[in-house]
Design a protein around this motif. Structure first.
Motif, mmCIF file in Angstrom:
data_model
loop_
_atom_site.group_PDB
_atom_site.id
_atom_site.type_symbol
_atom_site.label_atom_id
_atom_site.label_comp_id
_atom_site.label_asym_id
_atom_site.label_seq_id
_atom_site.Cartn_x
_atom_site.Cartn_y
_atom_site.Cartn_z
ATOM 1 N N VAL A 50 5.964 -1.441 0.825
ATOM 2 C CA VAL A 50 7.761 -1.207 -0.719
ATOM 3 C C VAL A 50 7.164 -0.028 0.691
ATOM 4 O O VAL A 50 6.619 0.403 0.388
ATOM 5 N N GLY A 51 8.389 0.277 0.866
ATOM 6 C CA GLY A 51 9.114 1.704 1.559
ATOM 7 C C GLY A 51 9.888 1.771 1.979
ATOM 8 O O GLY A 51 11.173 1.058 1.597
ATOM 9 N N PHE A 59 12.372 -3.617 0.736
ATOM 10 C CA PHE A 59 13.135 -2.062 1.734
ATOM 11 C C PHE A 59 13.712 -1.328 0.524
ATOM 12 O O PHE A 59 15.429 -1.694 -0.466
ATOM 13 N N LEU A 60 13.172 -0.483 0.179
ATOM 14 C CA LEU A 60 14.537 0.686 -0.625
ATOM 15 C C LEU A 60 14.598 1.861 -0.096
ATOM 16 O O LEU A 60 13.828 3.556 0.633
ATOM 17 N N ASN A 61 16.223 1.672 0.411
ATOM 18 C CA ASN A 61 16.795 2.619 1.756
ATOM 19 C C ASN A 61 16.815 3.826 0.561
ATOM 20 O O ASN A 61 18.092 4.446 0.213
ATOM 21 N N ASP A 62 16.005 5.446 0.735
ATOM 22 C CA ASP A 62 16.402 6.336 0.479
ATOM 23 C C ASP A 62 15.339 7.016 0.309
ATOM 24 O O ASP A 62 14.509 6.559 0.626
ATOM 25 N N MET A 63 16.444 8.198 0.957
ATOM 26 C CA MET A 63 15.075 10.113 1.413
ATOM 27 C C MET A 63 14.537 10.051 0.381
ATOM 28 O O MET A 63 12.992 10.781 1.143
ATOM 29 N N GLU A 71 1.977 -0.512 -2.153
ATOM 30 C CA GLU A 71 1.820 -1.991 -1.612
ATOM 31 C C GLU A 71 2.075 -2.626 -2.689
ATOM 32 O O GLU A 71 1.605 -2.226 -3.726
ATOM 33 N N ILE A 72 2.627 -3.849 -2.928
ATOM 34 C CA ILE A 72 2.311 -4.685 -4.112
ATOM 35 C C ILE A 72 1.275 -5.665 -3.805
ATOM 36 O O ILE A 72 1.425 -6.969 -2.981
#
Length: 121
Positions: A50-51, A59-63, A71-72
């Motif tokens: 996760v990142g 995919f988490l698209n933010d700064m 991780e899951i």
């Protein structure tokens, strides 16, 4: 004839000694706040990254999200989320956690994202 379906004779099994199959669960995350609000993320079995890195499984698209944030671990028995020493941490139900077994309706916050964990048979 090549390519045609062939017949078979079923094997008589009976019900004695046949264990009941376990109920397979499906796990997902619903994004309830953040750039992808309303999106459902299916969690397949295995360890998912996760990142913010586009190569991450989630995919988490933010700064506000680290490249390799968490991780899951997804097993038939349930899911565990682990922080990977991220800058902003992983929060579950308003508590910062290093690792946590997830329960239905847990609210996970990773940076600007708020996700609700769900289990379905």
């Amino acid at each position: 004839m090549v390519g045609s379906t062939q017949s078979f004779t079923p094997v008589k099994m009976g019900v004695e000694g046949v264990a009941e199959a376990p109920v397979a669960h499906r796990y997902d995350l619903r994004v309830v706040r953040g750039p992808q609000t309303g999106v459902d993320i299916d969690l397949r079995e295995g360890t998912l990254s996760v990142g913010r890195d586009p190569q991450c499984d989630v995919f988490l698209n933010d700064m506000t999200v680290s490249r390799s944030h968490a991780e899951i671990e997804v097993k038939p028995s349930g899911c565990v989320i682990r922080d990977l020493n991220s800058f902003n941490g992983v929060w579950v139900n308003d508590r910062m956690v290093e690792a946590c077994s997830l329960k239905p309706n847990d609210v996970i916050q990773i940076g600007a994202f708020c996700l609700v964990y769900r289990e379905r048979p």
